[in-house]
Design a protein around this motif. Sequence first.
Motif, PDB file in Angstrom:
ATOM      1  N   ALA A 212       0.840  -1.200   0.000  1.00  0.00           N
ATOM      2  CA  ALA A 212       0.000   0.000   0.000  1.00  0.00           C
ATOM      3  C   ALA A 212       0.874   1.249   0.000  1.00  0.00           C
ATOM      4  N   ALA A 213       1.939   1.221   0.820  1.00  0.00           N
ATOM      5  CA  ALA A 213       2.820   2.386   0.908  1.00  0.00           C
ATOM      6  C   ALA A 213       3.473   2.666  -0.443  1.00  0.00           C
ATOM      7  N   LEU A 214       3.974   1.595  -1.092  1.00  0.00           N
ATOM      8  CA  LEU A 214       4.635   1.788  -2.392  1.00  0.00           C
ATOM      9  C   LEU A 214       3.644   2.305  -3.427  1.00  0.00           C
ATOM     10  N   GLU A 215       2.427   1.721  -3.407  1.00  0.00           N
ATOM     11  CA  GLU A 215       1.468   2.100  -4.440  1.00  0.00           C
ATOM     12  C   GLU A 215       1.063   3.568  -4.328  1.00  0.00           C
ATOM     13  N   VAL A 216       0.860   4.026  -3.089  1.00  0.00           N
ATOM     14  CA  VAL A 216       0.453   5.425  -2.951  1.00  0.00           C
ATOM     15  C   VAL A 216       1.605   6.338  -3.388  1.00  0.00           C
ATOM     16  N   MET A 217       2.839   5.921  -3.120  1.00  0.00           N
ATOM     17  CA  MET A 217       3.978   6.745  -3.536  1.00  0.00           C
ATOM     18  C   MET A 217       4.042   6.846  -5.050  1.00  0.00           C
ATOM     19  N   LYS A 218       3.832   5.707  -5.715  1.00  0.00           N
ATOM     20  CA  LYS A 218       3.903   5.723  -7.180  1.00  0.00           C
ATOM     21  C   LYS A 218       2.771   6.565  -7.765  1.00  0.00           C
ATOM     22  N   ALA A 219       1.571   6.430  -7.163  1.00  0.00           N
ATOM     23  CA  ALA A 219       0.432   7.208  -7.671  1.00  0.00           C
ATOM     24  C   ALA A 219       0.720   8.707  -7.557  1.00  0.00           C
ATOM     25  N   LEU A 220       1.375   9.098  -6.456  1.00  0.00           N
ATOM     26  CA  LEU A 220       1.675  10.520  -6.245  1.00  0.00           C
ATOM     27  C   LEU A 220       2.647  11.056  -7.292  1.00  0.00           C
ATOM     28  N   THR A 221       3.599  10.200  -7.713  1.00  0.00           N
ATOM     29  CA  THR A 221       4.629  10.716  -8.621  1.00  0.00           C
ATOM     30  C   THR A 221       4.042  11.191  -9.950  1.00  0.00           C
ATOM     31  N   ALA A 222       2.855  10.673 -10.301  1.00  0.00           N
ATOM     32  CA  ALA A 222       2.246  11.101 -11.561  1.00  0.00           C
ATOM     33  C   ALA A 222       1.911  12.589 -11.543  1.00  0.00           C
ATOM     34  N   TYR A 223       1.777  13.166 -10.335  1.00  0.00           N
ATOM     35  CA  TYR A 223       1.410  14.584 -10.228  1.00  0.00           C
ATOM     36  C   TYR A 223       2.623  15.463  -9.940  1.00  0.00           C
ATOM     37  N   MET A 224       3.813  14.835  -9.920  1.00  0.00           N
ATOM     38  CA  MET A 224       5.001  15.570  -9.491  1.00  0.00           C
ATOM     39  C   MET A 224       5.871  15.969 -10.662  1.00  0.00           C
ATOM     40  N   ASP A 225       6.789  16.849 -10.391  1.00  0.00           N
ATOM     41  CA  ASP A 225       7.883  17.159 -11.295  1.00  0.00           C
ATOM     42  C   ASP A 225       8.549  15.823 -11.658  1.00  0.00           C
ATOM     43  N   PRO A 226       8.724  15.535 -12.962  1.00  0.00           N
ATOM     44  CA  PRO A 226       9.310  14.229 -13.321  1.00  0.00           C
ATOM     45  C   PRO A 226      10.709  14.005 -12.738  1.00  0.00           C
ATOM     46  N   GLU A 227      11.350  15.052 -12.262  1.00  0.00           N
ATOM     47  CA  GLU A 227      12.676  14.881 -11.660  1.00  0.00           C
ATOM     48  C   GLU A 227      12.579  14.644 -10.159  1.00  0.00           C
ATOM     49  N   TYR A 228      11.481  13.980  -9.731  1.00  0.00           N
ATOM     50  CA  TYR A 228      11.252  13.817  -8.292  1.00  0.00           C
ATOM     51  C   TYR A 228      12.369  13.061  -7.580  1.00  0.00           C
ATOM     52  N   LEU A 229      13.077  12.179  -8.291  1.00  0.00           N
ATOM     53  CA  LEU A 229      14.118  11.389  -7.609  1.00  0.00           C
ATOM     54  C   LEU A 229      15.334  12.223  -7.221  1.00  0.00           C
ATOM     55  N   VAL A 230      15.381  13.488  -7.622  1.00  0.00           N
ATOM     56  CA  VAL A 230      16.462  14.359  -7.146  1.00  0.00           C
ATOM     57  C   VAL A 230      15.923  15.516  -6.290  1.00  0.00           C
ATOM     58  N   SER A 231      14.636  15.448  -5.905  1.00  0.00           N
ATOM     59  CA  SER A 231      14.052  16.557  -5.135  1.00  0.00           C
ATOM     60  C   SER A 231      14.182  16.322  -3.634  1.00  0.00           C
ATOM     61  N   ASP A 232      14.994  17.111  -2.961  1.00  0.00           N
ATOM     62  CA  ASP A 232      15.061  17.015  -1.502  1.00  0.00           C
ATOM     63  C   ASP A 232      14.169  18.099  -0.883  1.00  0.00           C
ATOM     64  N   SER A 233      14.174  18.184   0.446  1.00  0.00           N
ATOM     65  CA  SER A 233      13.272  19.121   1.134  1.00  0.00           C
ATOM     66  C   SER A 233      13.487  20.553   0.676  1.00  0.00           C
ATOM     67  N   THR A 234      14.754  20.944   0.502  1.00  0.00           N
ATOM     68  CA  THR A 234      15.029  22.320   0.106  1.00  0.00           C
ATOM     69  C   THR A 234      14.450  22.599  -1.277  1.00  0.00           C
ATOM     70  N   TYR A 235      14.566  21.605  -2.165  1.00  0.00           N
ATOM     71  CA  TYR A 235      14.062  21.794  -3.524  1.00  0.00           C
ATOM     72  C   TYR A 235      12.536  21.946  -3.521  1.00  0.00           C
ATOM     73  N   VAL A 236      11.860  21.117  -2.741  1.00  0.00           N
ATOM     74  CA  VAL A 236      10.398  21.197  -2.664  1.00  0.00           C
ATOM     75  C   VAL A 236       9.983  22.528  -2.034  1.00  0.00           C
ATOM     76  N   GLN A 237      10.730  22.934  -1.003  1.00  0.00           N
ATOM     77  CA  GLN A 237      10.457  24.224  -0.370  1.00  0.00           C
ATOM     78  C   GLN A 237      10.563  25.344  -1.401  1.00  0.00           C
ATOM     79  N   GLN A 238      11.596  25.299  -2.240  1.00  0.00           N
ATOM     80  CA  GLN A 238      11.764  26.344  -3.244  1.00  0.00           C
ATOM     81  C   GLN A 238      10.663  26.294  -4.289  1.00  0.00           C
ATOM     82  N   GLN A 239      10.242  25.078  -4.659  1.00  0.00           N
ATOM     83  CA  GLN A 239       9.137  24.969  -5.625  1.00  0.00           C
ATOM     84  C   GLN A 239       7.888  25.631  -5.067  1.00  0.00           C
TER      85      GLN A 239
END
Lengths: 401, 340
Positions: A212-239
């Motif tokens: 369940a945890a993995l599935e919800v994470m994958k579902a969320l990525t569809a709405y994210m910046d495609p470069e999510y695998l390099v987004s840390d807290s500071t990057y999200v804060q700046q976005q």
Amino acid sequence: MKLKHLLLAGVASLLGTGAMACSFENTVPLKSLSAGFEAWKVVTDAMAECGNFEASLDQEFKEKQPAAFAANPSLYHIGGVANATLIPLLNEGTIRPLDDLIAKYGAGIKPNQMIKIDGKTYAIAMMVNAQHLMYREDILNDLGIAAPTTYAEMMAAADKIKAAGVVDYPIGGTFKTGWNLAEEFVNNFLGEGGEFFGEGNMPNINNAQGMAALEVMKALTAYMDPEYLVSDSTYVQQQFQQGKIAMANLWASRAGAMNDAAESQVVGKVTMAAAPMGSAAPASSLWWDGIVIAANITDEEAEAAFKVAMEGLKPDVIAANNDAAVWLVDGFTAGPLAAGAAATAAAGARPYPASGPMGIMHTALGNGIAAYLNGDKDAATTLADIEAAYTTAAKEAGLVK
Amino acid sequence: MPFKTFAAFVGPSIFMMLLFIAFPLASVFSQSFHVTQPVYEIVEVETCTPGFLTQTCITEEKSVPKLDENGELIKIRRFVGLQSYANVLELGRAKEALATGSWQAFQNIDFWKALRFTLTFTLITLPLVLGVGLLIALVINNASARVRGPVIFVSLLPFIITPVIGALSINWLFRGDGILTATLEWWLARDIAMFAQAWTIEILMMLYRVWHVAPFAAIVFYAGLQTVNQDSLESAVIDGASRWQRLRYVVIPHLMPLIVFVTMIHLMDSYRVFEEVVGFSSQGHVISLQWLTYDFLIPDQAGNRSISRASASAMLTMIGIVLLLIAPLRRTWREHKGGH
């Protein structure tokens, strides 16, 4: 030499302008090692007012701290730790119980701040931190969307925001491969009511909760910046600050930055709410940050270190920096920026289950989940591989037979 | 030279080499066959941590390492043979994946994934570094004496930059709506995410490495170009050789020892590709062997580290470099023998 004195004098006069001068003159040379975020800067700056104090603020402190505290005499007197980074110090016996010092100098410490292990206090917590929902109230209001309380509602809202095209990406996520990505899994797994370990430290994530945890994470990525695998807290804060995202499950310690007019274009528009609810608890874990004192130093040094640390946690220091963190210390007034963390805790979020095995599990998760999000592996293989990686490392560390 | 004088001259450097190369190597070699671990006991511990307003106390069984009477961790060291190597190589899984013919499954195993990238990276950047280096050297050599100094300076600049800093700058130029990605998006009129898939990251890494290392090759080749026999060149011109033919049949054979030298240095350096992985934070998509070693070695938040596997992985990296160097070394050796 003269120039150095002049510079020092200049620095001292700059520091001296603060209204929170130390109540005593410290004569014992002291050093501290902690993480480098805003709250630690506030606290160590206040400690420095006492004199003879040198602070190392280092985001990679966790790699130095165990070895530095194991030295005899310890290289630092005061340490800044969190749930997880307390473990190696505790395991190696390199920090001292603080009960005597608290009785003598710690009148202002609340019972809630004392981190107790088998009845002995080993750390004084100063703040709590948790990931919780932050959203752009203006956007949700314009589109007539109610504040989401679960990930399903969050994604429904994201669909509408995407259709309206008001931001680049509806959802932001701290999905950077490694520690951040693992923390997201931990949040969701705890939210589903999972337990990481079974008997004998054996891994226990390859189950329905893990899926369940993995599935919800994958579902969320569809709405994210495609470069999510390099987004840390500071990057999200700046976005967030640049108005590129509308919602994120972000750290409470980042809330203040949303209203920092020097950096943020969305001042006053971001609302803090509880972390999205999983089927058992909010998808979040509670962290604390606090202060420890080294064991391998003289009692005299420990006493001075404790007194200086208490100066850093004085109510007026906290009151003057109210929005830097969700403080546990007297002097803090919980404002709207702390509302998200409070609501998350109230909804029953669990503490981060810090332990030796959990350190290994966190690393294995951080390295293993990306393959699932990239589509290289299915969920069951991913979880099985992470369990295998955990078991190999835990055997090498002696935690699993 | 009397032996004593000779010994006095080389003594310090032999001592340094023993201390900083041979000893660490022997230590890593030994650690790759041993496992050192604390002795854990399971005890029931009550832990109280702050909630938002009140404390949460939980009692649970925890593995706690034993301390001796001096308060030091009790550690035991065990010989485990090739166990750590087996854990790194995961040969069983690799065989199984290959037996089913699934390249994807094979590439899901860390070591083989890292090896695939490391080899691709090394073998693709090598000819590019040699080619671009030679090109820069020829440009410098043909530049008029007045501008030669500034041209050398400018072409050396990339080599002077600290690798991690260079990689980070490229990361920032292309990350998200970084300046260069934004420019590309405007030019191609489409959305581009350079860090969202493996192949774009790999191309960026290789471009960065070539940009960074080509100046080194260039300066070596430029030095070599100064000693090209002018008489041979002139006779080639008289014989009607074109510019390309002069390069192909006179200049390049003359530079050959230097080309082999640059090749060896580049093979050694790029097989240890690491800065790019860290600088581009690419580990979600692309990892290298050196990064794998680093990942084993770095302590997690609870202080655990996999020193044995890190040592095994480091030894494997060394073996890989030796295998790669065999070809150029044999060539040098043959030439050396033939020359005398």
